[in-house]
Design a protein around this motif. Structure first.
Motif, mmCIF file in Angstrom:
data_model
loop_
_atom_site.group_PDB
_atom_site.id
_atom_site.type_symbol
_atom_site.label_atom_id
_atom_site.label_comp_id
_atom_site.label_asym_id
_atom_site.label_seq_id
_atom_site.Cartn_x
_atom_site.Cartn_y
_atom_site.Cartn_z
ATOM 1 N N ALA A 149 -81.383 119.762 -81.372
ATOM 2 C CA ALA A 149 -81.890 120.129 -82.692
ATOM 3 C C ALA A 149 -81.222 119.232 -83.727
ATOM 4 O O ALA A 149 -80.001 119.061 -83.716
ATOM 5 C CB ALA A 149 -81.590 121.592 -82.989
ATOM 6 N N MET A 157 -91.678 124.274 -82.220
ATOM 7 C CA MET A 157 -91.935 123.719 -83.546
ATOM 8 C C MET A 157 -92.634 124.740 -84.444
ATOM 9 O O MET A 157 -92.313 124.871 -85.635
ATOM 10 C CB MET A 157 -92.786 122.442 -83.433
ATOM 11 N N CYS A 169 -90.348 127.259 -86.106
ATOM 12 C CA CYS A 169 -89.332 126.759 -87.036
ATOM 13 C C CYS A 169 -90.047 126.160 -88.244
ATOM 14 O O CYS A 169 -90.599 125.056 -88.155
ATOM 15 C CB CYS A 169 -88.455 125.720 -86.358
ATOM 16 N N VAL A 176 -89.429 122.443 -89.387
ATOM 17 C CA VAL A 176 -89.491 121.352 -88.419
ATOM 18 C C VAL A 176 -90.739 120.516 -88.680
ATOM 19 O O VAL A 176 -91.855 121.031 -88.680
ATOM 20 C CB VAL A 176 -89.497 121.886 -86.972
ATOM 21 N N GLY A 233 -91.297 116.642 -83.563
ATOM 22 C CA GLY A 233 -90.734 117.033 -82.281
ATOM 23 C C GLY A 233 -91.034 115.994 -81.218
ATOM 24 O O GLY A 233 -92.056 115.297 -81.271
#
Length: 650
Positions: A74, A114, A117, A120, A123
């Motif tokens: 992360a 993804m 979150c 975000v 990815g």
């Protein structure tokens, strides 16, 4: 010089079956195939993409509805709290062979992380072979994934424009190996080509990429996310690359024919471009490029003529032992993929650079002087010959990727009469003029030389008989079939300058100990001064072959020296450097081996990889520091001991 860390850390011991985490430098994780991919990607995030270790978390916990999960890697914005809601990038790593379409371990897992979150944006999913990168886009109030070519560099934003040269990254660790392997497999799987054919198509694109870096003001070797996702865009990309390839063919007529074309469908070509476009190949570390390139070459061009490519650490040991300078003519008459020549080049060029920097000239004058000296050296002082035209072509490509030197490579039978060589090679007049020969000739009784026209040139190509009373071998008039390595010994010695020329050769141990080959040893002792014999580890050429080999270093005698010793019926006595290389850095399966303590624990130490770029005298160096396992390899120690021994006797 900049670096990732300023103070070296103390030596660390790692338990068996564990690997030290690259990000925090303290956690010991299970050494699994998945962990290998994760650690290599972590190195790439820091060394190539520019993310700070302090902004990366490993196995970071997140919530997905009522469930909990852990993100492999992360990445958080600088100075942000390490919380799920502030996470910016997610990277999921899997073991090689994991199916990207797997519901539990594939790309869908990344997308679900993804989606959970909110901040975000990007990815990545990879198993080391396959790689997919997505950005989240909001359409009609819904966040959905859209595939893009690559992660943005730290501090950059995701956009759909062409990359700029300052945004390209020098390859570190195994990221370039992953990319080459991924591209090669994709061509083979999606274009319907056999792997060797796919290999040549990949090399065409690598050449286009290098040509673009070297000659363009702005990158033209690129594909935007939009172009990759529709046929019209793929056709635009294919047209740009085809124009680049036309320029490549004009620049390298000895490598490509004017009629050559890139035989890939636009969608396949566009995918390969996305896998390569973010790398700065010319600026990448030579060992990183060499490892990636030679694995792909070796898996496609390894022939049945006794060709077993020399490991890079053995190449470096032999070059370090000979220590050529920019004025020495270096020849490999069985150059294969060019490992010895590239190692010699990378031994000499930094010394030229250092010498130019000490000159006190202005930066502009330094840059010009460096380019002139390096160009002159590469054009005149490195020569490679190989009988396999595919290997010569691949070697030329390898040399170009390592800042050129391809002009001194020739396709020819080194053992044939020089009168039969190509005119451009004949004009080099190599016999008796070479300072250093460094080679690993093809060897084996399964590929004998039985052509009388070749054999008759060589004393070692004739029959020999042994006289017990005289304890001497005598040459007969008739020729006899010989394995190629025996003839290569004589040819290598004859290439050398009498009195000063030195050859380093990898030879099977039978030549050094077999009773029936005593005539070869007698010939060597009469015609050369034996400087060193290094007994290589039995696994040196594994997993290719288990033949036991040694490195022999000899200096050619003058005709007067030979005549005096023959008249005296004795060979002058002298000291010989001898060593046993009992740690070669890998096992019989080719897996890397590491130094262990008395309890079997692997030893970790601070390591540094210096990466330089281009040929500018004032170019910056980036020093990558990390806690790494110590490879169990004493080849460089042997080279250092030999140089010290040689200096003491001088």
């Amino acid at each position: 010089m900049t670096s990732e860390a300023q103070t070296p850390r103390p030596l660390v011991i790692v338990e068996p079956g564990k690997v030290l985490d690259f990000i925090d430098g303290t956690t010991q994780r299970a050494d699994t195939p998945e962990e290998y991919v994760r650690q290599e990607i972590a190195k790439s995030l820091v060394r190539e993409y520019g993310y700070a270790k302090k902004d990366i978390e490993v196995e970071f916990p997140i919530r997905i509805g009522s469930k909990r999960a852990r993100v492999d890697l992360a990445i958080f914005p600088p100075d942000a709290d390490h919380k799920q809601e502030s996470m910016g990038v997610i990277v999921e790593c899997k073991a090689l062979g994991t199916n990207p379409k797997s519901r539990t371990d594939g790309v869908d897992q990344l997308v679900s992380y993804m989606a959970a979150c909110p901040n975000v944006e990007v990815g990545m999913w990879t198993n080391g072979s396959d790689l997919a990168v997505y950005r989240m886009v909001t359409t009609k109030g819904q966040r959905k994934p859209e595939e893009i070519p690559d992660l943005p560099h730290a501090g950059d934003t995701v956009d759909d424009d062409r990359p700029e040269f300052h945004q390209l990254r020098a390859a570190a660790s195994d990221s370039l190996l992953f990319a080459f392997r991924r591209a090669h497999d994709y061509i083979s799987g999606n274009q319907g080509l056999q792997k060797p054919e796919a290999f040549w198509e990949l090399l065409k694109l690598i050449f286009c990429k290098i040509h673009d870096e070297r000659n363009s003001d702005r990158p033209t070797f690129y594909a935007t996310a939009t172009e990759r996702n529709n046929m019209t865009g793929a056709l635009k990309c294919a047209k740009r690359v085809a124009k680049l390839f036309d320029e490549v063919k004009r620049s390298y007529p000895t490598i490509f024919k004017a009629t050559d074309e890139i035989d890939l469908n636009p969608n396949v070509l566009t995918y390969i471009v996305t896998q390569l476009q973010s790398f700065a190949l010319l600026e990448s570390d030579v060992d990183v490029k060499g490892k990636a390139y030679e694995e792909v070459v070796g898996s496609n061009l390894r022939g049945d003529r006794g060709e077993f490519f020399t490991p890079r650490n053995v190449c470096k040991m032999m070059v370090e032992m000979l220590n050529p300078d920019e004025h020495a003519l270096v020849l490999d008459p069985a150059c294969g993929t060019g490992g010895f020549l590239i190692t010699a080049m990378n031994h000499v060029v930094p010394r030229i650079r250092a010498d130019v920097r000490r000159s006190g000239r202005s930066e502009a004058l330094q840059a010009n002087a460096l380019r002139e000296r390096v160009t002159r050296y590469l054009s005149n002082n490195l020569v490679g010959i190989d009988f396999n035209p595919s290997l010569v072509r691949a070697t030329k490509m390898n040399m170009v990727m390592n800042n050129d030197g391809s002009g001194g490579l020739y396709q020819a039978n080194s053992l044939a009469n020089p009168a039969l060589w190509d005119e451009t090679l004949r004009t080099r007049e190599l016999l008796g003029s070479v300072d250093y020969v460094i080679t690993n000739p093809p060897f084996g009784s399964k590929i004998p030389i039985d052509d009388p026209a070749i054999l008759s040139q060589y004393e070692l190509g004739h029959s020999w008989s042994y006289d017990d009373d005289e304890d001497l071998w005598s040459m007969k008039d008739e020729t006899t079939s010989r394995p190629p390595e025996i003839l290569f010994i004589e040819r290598c010695v004859k290439f050398l300058k009498p009195g000063t020329g030195v050859a380093a050769m990898v030879l099977p141990d039978g030549i050094l100990g077999s009773p029936g080959l005593g005539f070869v040893r007698q010939w060597l002792l009469r015609n050369t001064r034996l400087l060193a014999s290094v007994d290589l580890h039995p696994d040196t050429f594994q997993p290719g072959t288990s033949v036991q080999t040694s490195v022999l270093i000899v200096q050619r005698k003058t005709d007067d020296e030979i005549a005096i010793e023959l008249a005296a019926r004795t060979v002058n006595s002298y000291e010989v450097f001898m060593a046993i290389c009992d740690h070669i850095g890998h096992d019989k399966r080719g897996n890397t081996t590491y130094v262990r303590d008395d309890n079997g624990f692997e030893i970790i130490a601070e390591s540094a990889d210096a990466v330089t770029s281009g040929l500018d005298a004032d170019e910056p160096e980036l020093l990558h520091l990390a806690q790494e396992r110590v490879v169990d390899d004493n080849t460089q120690q042997i080279a250092a001991e030999y140089r010290e021994w040689l200096a003491a006797g001088a």
